[in-house]
Scaffold this motif. Structure first.
Motif, PDB file in Angstrom:
ATOM      1  N   THR A 180       4.818   3.105  -3.900  1.00  0.00           N
ATOM      2  CA  THR A 180       4.967   1.909  -3.058  1.00  0.00           C
ATOM      3  C   THR A 180       3.939   1.992  -1.942  1.00  0.00           C
ATOM      4  OG1 THR A 180       7.340   1.740  -3.468  1.00  0.00           O
ATOM      5  CG2 THR A 180       6.487   0.635  -1.498  1.00  0.00           C
ATOM      6  N   ARG A 181       3.110   0.991  -1.858  1.00  0.00           N
ATOM      7  CA  ARG A 181       2.100   0.978  -0.804  1.00  0.00           C
ATOM      8  C   ARG A 181       2.686   0.315   0.435  1.00  0.00           C
ATOM      9  NH1 ARG A 181      -3.134   2.103  -0.510  1.00  0.00           N
ATOM     10  NH2 ARG A 181      -4.343   1.147   1.166  1.00  0.00           N
ATOM     11  N   LEU A 182       2.792   1.081   1.496  1.00  0.00           N
ATOM     12  CA  LEU A 182       3.326   0.581   2.765  1.00  0.00           C
ATOM     13  C   LEU A 182       2.183   0.254   3.708  1.00  0.00           C
ATOM     14  CD1 LEU A 182       5.557   0.079   4.901  1.00  0.00           C
ATOM     15  CD2 LEU A 182       5.446   2.534   5.428  1.00  0.00           C
ATOM     16  N   SER A 183       2.187  -0.967   4.197  1.00  0.00           N
ATOM     17  CA  SER A 183       1.210  -1.388   5.202  1.00  0.00           C
ATOM     18  C   SER A 183       1.956  -1.643   6.504  1.00  0.00           C
ATOM     19  CB  SER A 183       0.478  -2.648   4.758  1.00  0.00           C
ATOM     20  OG  SER A 183      -0.246  -2.414   3.568  1.00  0.00           O
ATOM     21  N   VAL A 184       1.536  -0.963   7.558  1.00  0.00           N
ATOM     22  CA  VAL A 184       2.144  -1.150   8.876  1.00  0.00           C
ATOM     23  C   VAL A 184       1.175  -1.961   9.722  1.00  0.00           C
ATOM     24  CG1 VAL A 184       3.088  -0.024  10.917  1.00  0.00           C
ATOM     25  CG2 VAL A 184       3.380   1.014   8.659  1.00  0.00           C
TER      26      VAL A 184
END
Lengths: 112, 115
Positions: A106-110
């Motif tokens: 899962t690619r998490l972008s903050v």
């Protein structure tokens, strides 16, 4: 067969809380791990759950429900440096418990 | 003091060639692994090696062969390279104990490009 499912992408803002889910189907199950991988880097270990319940390590927590074949990683007080890919991995009974099957990540972008 | 090291970091070669990737760990771990991560970031175990016992993922072509001269090293040899072998290869090691959550320590990876 063995399969794991995770959302492909999650986006959140700094300071928020995000939950990354993982469901699995395996022929045998010993435990569920979580790894973080920054772009261009190596996976690094975050947590391991063998029993049902919640494990907390600082801002990160991991949960497992064996009866539901489900787990999640909870990230609190998100920081920009948490932007990365997160993988769940099942340790299963194959190969004397030395087999690890990883989810698709899962690619998490903050966002600021 | 790098825990798990791999060489080379980058490897560009032509189809049909034979190449090797070296891995060393200074953690005193008994178990070492090789993983392949493709362009879509799928991470798949290829081999695990514990106390001189090699466990092979049956889906790995026999062109791939791990070799362990001692407990601290697990090298990967690849024969007759194919385009589909292009990927990032990670070496990892672990104590393989419940007390540390079966934590695996990964090396920095070797990006293999086959042309």
């Amino acid at each position: 067969g063995q399969s794991l499912e995770q959302p492909s992408e999650v986006t959140a803002v700094e300071g928020a809380i995000v939950q990354i889910n993982c469901t699995y189907q395996t022929s045998g199950f010993y435990g569920l791990s979580w790894y973080q991988q920054h772009d261009g880097g190596a996976p690094t270990f975050l947590s391991y759950n063998a029993l049902d319940g919640l494990e907390e390590t600082g801002r990160f927590s991991s949960f497992l429900s064996r009866s539901d074949s489900y787990g999640y990683l909870l990230l609190q007080e998100l920081q920009m440096k948490d932007s990365a890919s997160y993988f769940c991995a099942v340790r299963d009974q194959d190969n004397y418990g030395q087999n690890f099957v990883f989810g698709p990540g899962t690619r998490l972008s903050v966002l600021p | 003091d790098t825990a798990v090291s791999q060489t080379p970091k980058y490897l560009v070669t032509q189809m049909g060639n034979d190449k090797s990737i070296k891995c060393e760990q200074n953690l005193g771990h008994d178990t070492m692994y090789w993983y392949k991560q493709d362009s879509k970031k799928f991470l798949k175990i290829m081999f695990s090696y514990n106390n001189k016992e090699l466990i092979i993922n049956e889906t790995v072509p026999n062109r791939f062969s791990p070799k362990s001269p001692d407990k601290a090293h697990l090298n990967l040899h690849i024969n007759s390279l194919e385009l589909g072998d292009s990927a990032v290869y990670f070496c990892a090691s672990s104590l393989n104990l419940p007390s540390d959550g079966y934590e695996q320590y990964f090396g920095p990876g070797t990006r293999l490009t086959v042309t």
